[in-house]
Design an enzyme around this catalytic site. Structure first.
Site, PDB file in Angstrom:
ATOM      1  N   TYR A   1       0.776  -1.201  -0.094  1.00 53.21           N
ATOM      2  CA  TYR A   1       0.058   0.071   0.094  1.00 53.21           C
ATOM      3  C   TYR A   1       0.775   1.073   0.112  1.00 53.21           C
ATOM      4  O   TYR A   1       0.311   2.411  -0.482  1.00 53.21           O
ATOM      5  CB  TYR A   1      -0.859  -0.068   1.106  1.00 53.21           C
ATOM      6  CG  TYR A   1      -2.208  -0.371   0.741  1.00 53.21           C
ATOM      7  CD1 TYR A   1      -2.619  -1.303  -0.327  1.00 53.21           C
ATOM      8  CD2 TYR A   1      -3.269  -0.221   1.593  1.00 53.21           C
ATOM      9  CE1 TYR A   1      -3.832  -1.827  -0.494  1.00 53.21           C
ATOM     10  CE2 TYR A   1      -4.565  -0.539   1.351  1.00 53.21           C
ATOM     11  CZ  TYR A   1      -4.782  -1.367   0.407  1.00 53.21           C
ATOM     12  OH  TYR A   1      -6.074  -1.847   0.114  1.00 53.21           O
TER      13      TYR A   1
ATOM     14  N   ASP B   1       2.498 -19.097   2.415  1.00 51.43           N
ATOM     15  CA  ASP B   1       2.010 -20.200   1.333  1.00 51.43           C
ATOM     16  C   ASP B   1       1.453 -21.430   2.018  1.00 51.43           C
ATOM     17  O   ASP B   1       0.506 -22.017   1.917  1.00 51.43           O
ATOM     18  CB  ASP B   1       3.201 -20.434   0.486  1.00 51.43           C
ATOM     19  CG  ASP B   1       4.341 -20.934   1.063  1.00 51.43           C
ATOM     20  OD1 ASP B   1       5.034 -21.757   0.729  1.00 51.43           O
ATOM     21  OD2 ASP B   1       4.886 -20.186   1.618  1.00 51.43           O
TER      22      ASP B   1
ATOM     23  N   LYS C   1       5.992 -13.996   5.143  1.00 55.55           N
ATOM     24  CA  LYS C   1       6.810 -14.729   4.052  1.00 55.55           C
ATOM     25  C   LYS C   1       8.337 -14.491   4.444  1.00 55.55           C
ATOM     26  O   LYS C   1       9.126 -14.111   3.695  1.00 55.55           O
ATOM     27  CB  LYS C   1       6.548 -14.291   2.652  1.00 55.55           C
ATOM     28  CG  LYS C   1       7.428 -15.174   1.525  1.00 55.55           C
ATOM     29  CD  LYS C   1       7.046 -16.647   1.636  1.00 55.55           C
ATOM     30  CE  LYS C   1       7.326 -17.413   0.222  1.00 55.55           C
ATOM     31  NZ  LYS C   1       7.160 -18.787   0.408  1.00 55.55           N
TER      32      LYS C   1
ATOM     33  N   ASP D   1      -4.445  -9.302   2.054  1.00 55.87           N
ATOM     34  CA  ASP D   1      -5.469  -9.196   0.866  1.00 55.87           C
ATOM     35  C   ASP D   1      -5.718 -10.579   0.296  1.00 55.87           C
ATOM     36  O   ASP D   1      -7.055 -10.924   0.222  1.00 55.87           O
ATOM     37  CB  ASP D   1      -4.849  -8.262  -0.048  1.00 55.87           C
ATOM     38  CG  ASP D   1      -5.972  -7.670  -1.143  1.00 55.87           C
ATOM     39  OD1 ASP D   1      -7.036  -8.030  -0.718  1.00 55.87           O
ATOM     40  OD2 ASP D   1      -5.384  -7.035  -2.048  1.00 55.87           O
TER      41      ASP D   1
END
Length: 380
Positions: free
Chosen positions: A135, A247, A202, A271
């Protein structure tokens, strides 16, 4: 008597319809739970097309001034002006008031068809950081002078191996931004009696942004919540804090959703995960949300203005109503919120729903926006 002022923006498109159907349900739930002891004082603010028609501005200064002193606000969907003005009214409001936590509860309503076998096991609240990461991302297109200049700096000054033809992007993440998001999630878990907070990241690849989010989250828990929050594998506590790589978390959401309650994550991960979980429960028409800062909590449905059905009594007011239930929980009026959830569950179980949900419920009876509101009122 406890009276809470709620500033509300009607919104564009289907906004007026969902408000007409939804606000009576919120008021009735409060009265049912507390009699005359508690009440909501609704104060309308102008924004969007309605504001432009009346004032010549899409986001009048009077609206912004009122929100500066507000603690609670709700809005319907807002259309972005075409061709001029604000890039996005929603983003402008979010940035102006530093609404750094995008919060979305994901829960299954029995009777709605789902693409997974056990959607009933999904009961998570996603806390998505709302101001940093992508963002606040900075990008330069491949081949532009800016990209070449940045790549040259990275190669010559920092020894990075970057192809001169690459497009490049920067995703800034700060300790302050990550910790305040994690704090919001942990506080919610403690206040609502939830048993875990999972930091999703991540960090195995992006060690100094995503990995820092994880590290700062654990650091905050250790420094400020000793005895209240315990790290996974280090004992039992009211709230367990753990982390999962992004993931792997998608697999966990499908295979072991019952093991996760509150999720705190970065902007882009949030998101993805919010939408993926919403798809699992099959309830996109019943998806509430809030953008929250340290002072102002701005509750809103997650759907858009739906101009093709505006004025046709086809809209689903459920997302707005459930956003209102989130607001009631936020201020501690849990009994009223529980009444709303039970009312929606009964309507879905009886298969009397608006067109968007009727397509997901075999044998459903399709009702209009106004009638759906009346059904929810009767269920209270």
């Amino acid at each position: 008597m406890a009276q809470k002022t709620v500033y509300y923006i009607e919104g564009d498109g289907i906004g007026s319809e969902v408000w007409s159907a939804g606000r009576p349900v919120l008021n009735a739930a409060v009265e049912k739970a507390y009699g005359k002891e508690n009440a909501l004082d609704w104060q309308e603010l102008l924004a969007g097309q309605k504001a432009f028609d009346e004032t010549g501005e899409y986001l009048p200064q009077a609206t912004m001034d009122a929100l500066k002193g507000a603690e609670l606000a709700m809005k319907g969907p807002l259309q972005t002006p075409v061709g001029k003005g604000f890039r996005s009214l929603n983003v402008t409001i979010r940035q102006t008031f530093d609404l750094y936590a995008c919060i979305r509860p994901i829960k299954y309503f029995k009777g709605i068809e789902s693409p997974v076998k056990r959607p009933d096991l999904v009961d998570m609240v996603i806390f998505r950081e709302n101001t940093e990461d992508v963002y606040a991302g900075i990008e330069y297109a491949s081949g532009t002078p800016e990209a070449k200049r940045l790549i040259a700096f990275l190669r010559d000054e920092l020894g990075a191996n970057v192809d001169m033809a690459a497009g490049v992007g920067i995703k800034p993440m700060t300790e302050h931004g990550c910790k305040r998001l994690a704090k919001r999630a942990i506080d919610f878990a403690i206040d609502q009696g939830r048993d875990s907070v999972t930091l999703v990241h991540k960090g195995n690849i992006m060690k100094h942004t995503e990995g820092a989010f994880r590290a700062w989250g654990y650091e905050l828990a250790e420094q400020e919540y000793a005895g209240k929050v315990v790290r996974e594998g280090e004992g039992d506590g009211p709230v367990i804090i753990k982390d999962r790589i992004a993931d792997a978390m998608f697999q966990e959401c499908i295979m072991r959703p019952e093991q996760y309650s509150v999720v705190a994550t970065t902007n882009l991960n949030g998101d993805y995960i919010s939408d993926a979980l919403a798809a699992q429960v099959g309830g996109l028409g019943l998806a509430p949300g809030v953008n929250m800062g340290d002072k102002l909590a701005f509750f809103e449905p997650t759907h858009g203005t739906a101009p093709t059905i505006a004025g046709k009594d086809m809209a689903n007011p459920g997302s707005l109503i459930l956003s209102g239930a989130m607001m009631l929980e936020h201020i501690g009026w849990h009994e009223a919120a529980a009444l709303i959830h039970a009312s929606v569950e009964k309507a879905v179980a009886e298969k009397k729903v608006t067109v968007d949900l009727a397509g997901q419920i075999p044998g459903a009876t399709q009702v209009g926006c106004a009638e759906f509101g009346e059904i929810l009122l009767a269920n209270l």
